[in-house]
Design a protein around this motif. Structure first.
Motif, PDB file in Angstrom:
ATOM      1  N   GLY A  25       0.814  -1.211   0.000  1.00 51.73           N
ATOM      2  CA  GLY A  25       0.000   0.000   0.000  1.00 51.73           C
ATOM      3  C   GLY A  25       0.844   1.255   0.000  1.00 51.73           C
ATOM      4  N   GLN A  26       2.032   1.164  -0.602  1.00 52.98           N
ATOM      5  CA  GLN A  26       2.969   2.286  -0.647  1.00 52.98           C
ATOM      6  C   GLN A  26       3.264   2.679  -2.082  1.00 52.98           C
ATOM      7  OE1 GLN A  26       6.615   1.296   1.368  1.00 52.98           O
ATOM      8  NE2 GLN A  26       5.591   0.680   3.258  1.00 52.98           N
ATOM      9  N   GLU A  27       3.829   3.863  -2.219  1.00 49.99           N
ATOM     10  CA  GLU A  27       4.388   4.304  -3.495  1.00 49.99           C
ATOM     11  C   GLU A  27       5.863   3.917  -3.505  1.00 49.99           C
ATOM     12  OE1 GLU A  27       2.796   5.949  -6.048  1.00 49.99           O
ATOM     13  OE2 GLU A  27       0.958   5.576  -4.905  1.00 49.99           O
ATOM     14  N   VAL A  28       6.406   3.750  -4.704  1.00 53.88           N
ATOM     15  CA  VAL A  28       7.847   3.577  -4.848  1.00 53.88           C
ATOM     16  C   VAL A  28       8.471   4.962  -4.687  1.00 53.88           C
ATOM     17  CG1 VAL A  28       9.724   2.878  -6.387  1.00 53.88           C
ATOM     18  CG2 VAL A  28       7.538   1.623  -6.426  1.00 53.88           C
ATOM     19  N   VAL A  29       9.402   5.105  -3.753  1.00 56.62           N
ATOM     20  CA  VAL A  29      10.076   6.381  -3.508  1.00 56.62           C
ATOM     21  C   VAL A  29      11.278   6.462  -4.457  1.00 56.62           C
ATOM     22  CG1 VAL A  29      11.250   7.828  -1.807  1.00 56.62           C
ATOM     23  CG2 VAL A  29       9.345   6.341  -1.095  1.00 56.62           C
ATOM     24  N   ILE A  30      11.315   7.511  -5.258  1.00 59.01           N
ATOM     25  CA  ILE A  30      12.338   7.666  -6.288  1.00 59.01           C
ATOM     26  C   ILE A  30      13.512   8.491  -5.764  1.00 59.01           C
ATOM     27  CG2 ILE A  30      12.809   8.500  -8.635  1.00 59.01           C
ATOM     28  CD1 ILE A  30      10.702   6.186  -8.396  1.00 59.01           C
ATOM     29  N   TYR A  31      14.708   7.989  -6.008  1.00 56.10           N
ATOM     30  CA  TYR A  31      15.947   8.709  -5.700  1.00 56.10           C
ATOM     31  C   TYR A  31      16.728   8.858  -7.000  1.00 56.10           C
ATOM     32  CZ  TYR A  31      15.352   8.336  -0.639  1.00 56.10           C
ATOM     33  OH  TYR A  31      14.901   8.456   0.650  1.00 56.10           O
ATOM     34  N   GLU A  32      16.848  10.074  -7.463  1.00 54.67           N
ATOM     35  CA  GLU A  32      17.557  10.359  -8.715  1.00 54.67           C
ATOM     36  C   GLU A  32      18.980   9.799  -8.699  1.00 54.67           C
ATOM     37  OE1 GLU A  32      18.128  11.735 -12.562  1.00 54.67           O
ATOM     38  OE2 GLU A  32      16.234  11.711 -11.441  1.00 54.67           O
ATOM     39  N   ASP A  33      19.654   9.891  -7.569  1.00 55.10           N
ATOM     40  CA  ASP A  33      21.053   9.467  -7.504  1.00 55.10           C
ATOM     41  C   ASP A  33      21.245   7.961  -7.428  1.00 55.10           C
ATOM     42  OD1 ASP A  33      22.119  11.955  -7.900  1.00 55.10           O
ATOM     43  OD2 ASP A  33      22.368  12.406  -5.776  1.00 55.10           O
ATOM     44  N   LEU A  34      20.160   7.198  -7.511  1.00 53.50           N
ATOM     45  CA  LEU A  34      20.278   5.742  -7.635  1.00 53.50           C
ATOM     46  C   LEU A  34      20.232   5.293  -9.095  1.00 53.50           C
ATOM     47  CD1 LEU A  34      18.081   4.442  -4.669  1.00 53.50           C
ATOM     48  CD2 LEU A  34      20.584   4.512  -4.831  1.00 53.50           C
ATOM     49  N   LYS A  35      20.168   6.262 -10.020  1.00 49.37           N
ATOM     50  CA  LYS A  35      20.117   5.911 -11.440  1.00 49.37           C
ATOM     51  C   LYS A  35      21.389   5.172 -11.846  1.00 49.37           C
ATOM     52  CE  LYS A  35      21.950  10.368 -12.871  1.00 49.37           C
ATOM     53  NZ  LYS A  35      21.607  11.681 -13.385  1.00 49.37           N
ATOM     54  N   GLU A  36      21.295   4.505 -12.987  1.00 44.68           N
ATOM     55  CA  GLU A  36      22.441   3.780 -13.511  1.00 44.68           C
ATOM     56  C   GLU A  36      23.574   4.751 -13.822  1.00 44.68           C
ATOM     57  OE1 GLU A  36      24.394   1.448 -13.520  1.00 44.68           O
ATOM     58  OE2 GLU A  36      23.694  -0.066 -14.936  1.00 44.68           O
ATOM     59  N   ARG A  37      24.777   4.234 -13.792  1.00 46.38           N
ATOM     60  CA  ARG A  37      25.933   5.044 -14.170  1.00 46.38           C
ATOM     61  C   ARG A  37      25.696   5.602 -15.565  1.00 46.38           C
ATOM     62  NH1 ARG A  37      31.784   3.022 -16.072  1.00 46.38           N
ATOM     63  NH2 ARG A  37      32.308   5.030 -16.972  1.00 46.38           N
ATOM     64  N   LYS A  38      25.971   6.874 -15.724  1.00 47.29           N
ATOM     65  CA  LYS A  38      25.828   7.521 -17.032  1.00 47.29           C
ATOM     66  C   LYS A  38      27.117   7.244 -17.813  1.00 47.29           C
ATOM     67  CE  LYS A  38      24.697  11.680 -19.412  1.00 47.29           C
ATOM     68  NZ  LYS A  38      24.134  12.962 -19.445  1.00 47.29           N
ATOM     69  N   PHE A  40      38.015   6.899 -14.901  1.00 44.46           N
ATOM     70  CA  PHE A  40      37.809   6.974 -16.352  1.00 44.46           C
ATOM     71  C   PHE A  40      36.339   7.229 -16.674  1.00 44.46           C
ATOM     72  CE2 PHE A  40      36.327   4.776 -20.186  1.00 44.46           C
ATOM     73  CZ  PHE A  40      37.002   5.503 -21.141  1.00 44.46           C
ATOM     74  N   ALA A  41      36.115   8.139 -17.622  1.00 39.00           N
ATOM     75  CA  ALA A  41      34.758   8.399 -18.124  1.00 39.00           C
ATOM     76  C   ALA A  41      34.850   8.897 -19.564  1.00 39.00           C
ATOM     77  CB  ALA A  41      34.055   9.450 -17.263  1.00 39.00           C
ATOM     78  N   LEU A  42      33.874   8.512 -20.357  1.00 43.69           N
ATOM     79  CA  LEU A  42      33.756   9.087 -21.691  1.00 43.69           C
ATOM     80  C   LEU A  42      33.265  10.523 -21.559  1.00 43.69           C
ATOM     81  CD1 LEU A  42      31.996   6.172 -23.617  1.00 43.69           C
ATOM     82  CD2 LEU A  42      34.420   6.801 -23.703  1.00 43.69           C
ATOM     83  N   GLU A  43      33.496  11.328 -22.588  1.00 40.02           N
ATOM     84  CA  GLU A  43      33.022  12.708 -22.560  1.00 40.02           C
ATOM     85  C   GLU A  43      31.505  12.735 -22.360  1.00 40.02           C
ATOM     86  OE1 GLU A  43      32.976  16.645 -25.388  1.00 40.02           O
ATOM     87  OE2 GLU A  43      34.600  15.196 -25.652  1.00 40.02           O
ATOM     88  N   GLY A  44      31.064  13.518 -21.399  1.00 40.85           N
ATOM     89  CA  GLY A  44      29.643  13.618 -21.100  1.00 40.85           C
ATOM     90  C   GLY A  44      29.122  12.527 -20.184  1.00 40.85           C
ATOM     91  N   GLY A  45      29.958  11.548 -19.872  1.00 44.88           N
ATOM     92  CA  GLY A  45      29.566  10.462 -18.975  1.00 44.88           C
ATOM     93  C   GLY A  45      30.131  10.678 -17.590  1.00 44.88           C
ATOM     94  N   GLU A  46      29.972   9.677 -16.746  1.00 48.09           N
ATOM     95  CA  GLU A  46      30.550   9.775 -15.408  1.00 48.09           C
ATOM     96  C   GLU A  46      31.433   8.564 -15.143  1.00 48.09           C
ATOM     97  OE1 GLU A  46      27.683   9.749 -12.134  1.00 48.09           O
ATOM     98  OE2 GLU A  46      26.498   8.246 -13.167  1.00 48.09           O
ATOM     99  N   SER A  47      32.356   8.707 -14.227  1.00 46.75           N
ATOM    100  CA  SER A  47      33.264   7.626 -13.864  1.00 46.75           C
ATOM    101  C   SER A  47      32.615   6.714 -12.822  1.00 46.75           C
ATOM    102  CB  SER A  47      34.556   8.215 -13.290  1.00 46.75           C
ATOM    103  OG  SER A  47      34.284   8.827 -12.030  1.00 46.75           O
ATOM    104  N   ASN A  48      33.243   5.560 -12.601  1.00 49.69           N
ATOM    105  CA  ASN A  48      32.791   4.689 -11.519  1.00 49.69           C
ATOM    106  C   ASN A  48      32.850   5.434 -10.189  1.00 49.69           C
ATOM    107  OD1 ASN A  48      32.282   2.544 -13.203  1.00 49.69           O
ATOM    108  ND2 ASN A  48      33.845   1.198 -12.338  1.00 49.69           N
ATOM    109  N   HIS A  85      20.191  -1.104 -10.917  1.00 47.94           N
ATOM    110  CA  HIS A  85      20.806  -1.497 -12.184  1.00 47.94           C
ATOM    111  C   HIS A  85      22.129  -2.201 -11.902  1.00 47.94           C
ATOM    112  CE1 HIS A  85      18.041   1.375 -14.113  1.00 47.94           C
ATOM    113  NE2 HIS A  85      18.268   2.085 -13.019  1.00 47.94           N
ATOM    114  N   GLY A  86      22.648  -2.893 -12.898  1.00 52.44           N
ATOM    115  CA  GLY A  86      23.856  -3.685 -12.710  1.00 52.44           C
ATOM    116  C   GLY A  86      25.085  -2.926 -12.259  1.00 52.44           C
ATOM    117  N   ALA A  87      25.476  -1.892 -12.982  1.00 56.45           N
ATOM    118  CA  ALA A  87      26.726  -1.192 -12.654  1.00 56.45           C
ATOM    119  C   ALA A  87      26.615  -0.451 -11.325  1.00 56.45           C
ATOM    120  CB  ALA A  87      27.118  -0.235 -13.774  1.00 56.45           C
ATOM    121  N   VAL A  88      25.563   0.324 -11.131  1.00 58.63           N
ATOM    122  CA  VAL A  88      25.450   1.085  -9.883  1.00 58.63           C
ATOM    123  C   VAL A  88      25.298   0.142  -8.689  1.00 58.63           C
ATOM    124  CG1 VAL A  88      22.952   1.540 -10.003  1.00 58.63           C
ATOM    125  CG2 VAL A  88      24.449   3.149  -8.800  1.00 58.63           C
TER     126      VAL A  88
END
Length: 190
Positions: free
Chosen positions: A67-80, A106-114, A142-145
């Motif tokens: 009976g709950q909503e899923v609480v969203i955390y932006e910073d739990l998204k997959e590695r960019k 290491f990160a590609l341009e516009g991406g983020e590192s581990n 997600h797998g990587a995060v």
């Protein structure tokens, strides 16, 4: 007392499309019910997720049962991985992950590192461990995060671990305060 964090790697999703909005395949929907069935007996107190639709849909049924909503955390998204919003092909992703786990900055341009991904995600995990101390929390992820979060607490969770995970996958992490004391895989590969 212990805090239990259930890391739920999302179910199967379409191979094409936007990272944020891709949903689940028919198999993914079916597997999300199996994940819900496993979690039913775990006395879950809260359900949180990455903002990506495939992760939310994977854990939504357990939240509905509570009976709950899923609480969203932006910073739990997959590695960019890049500046693109679309999925990177497996062919492109494999060497990128290998280099990223060897060189954590290491990160590609516009991406983020581990390192960057792990830092933002661990801030959320620490917040959740404080907020839900001695409770049971489901995290749609997600797998990587997920690997980077688990690897922060125990370095044996590395690229090899990530490569062995499945979609979906389910791990129960036991914490005493903020120390990871046990990890158990609950997903039995179907």
């Amino acid at each position: 007392m212990s805090t239990y964090v259930y890391m739920v790697r999302h179910c199967d999703s379409p191979k094409e499309g936007n990272e944020r909005t891709r949903g689940l395949t028919p198999k993914g929907y079916s597997d999300s019910q199996l994940i819900t069935d496993i979690l039913k007996s775990e006395k879950i107190n809260a359900v949180v997720s990455s903002p990506y639709r495939r992760s939310i849909l994977t854990v939504k049924k357990i939240a509905d049962q509570l009976g709950q909503e899923v609480v969203i955390y932006e910073d739990l998204k997959e590695r960019k991985f890049s500046s693109e919003d679309n999925r990177i092909s497996d062919k492109q992703l494999a060497p990128l992950l290998e280099k990223s786990f060897k060189e954590s900055t290491f990160a590609l341009e516009g991406g983020e590192s581990n390192d960057d991904c792990q830092k933002r995600a661990i801030e959320v995990i620490n917040e959740l461990l404080d907020k839900y101390r001695d409770k049971n929390i489901v995290i749609g992820t997600h797998g990587a995060v997920m690997t980077l979060i688990m690897g922060y607490f125990d370095s044996t969770f590395d690229l090899e671990f990530l490569q062995r995970t499945t979609k979906p996958d389910l791990y129960r992490l036991e914490f005493k305060e903020k120390d990871l004391v046990d990890v158990k895989r609950l997903w039995d590969v179907q």
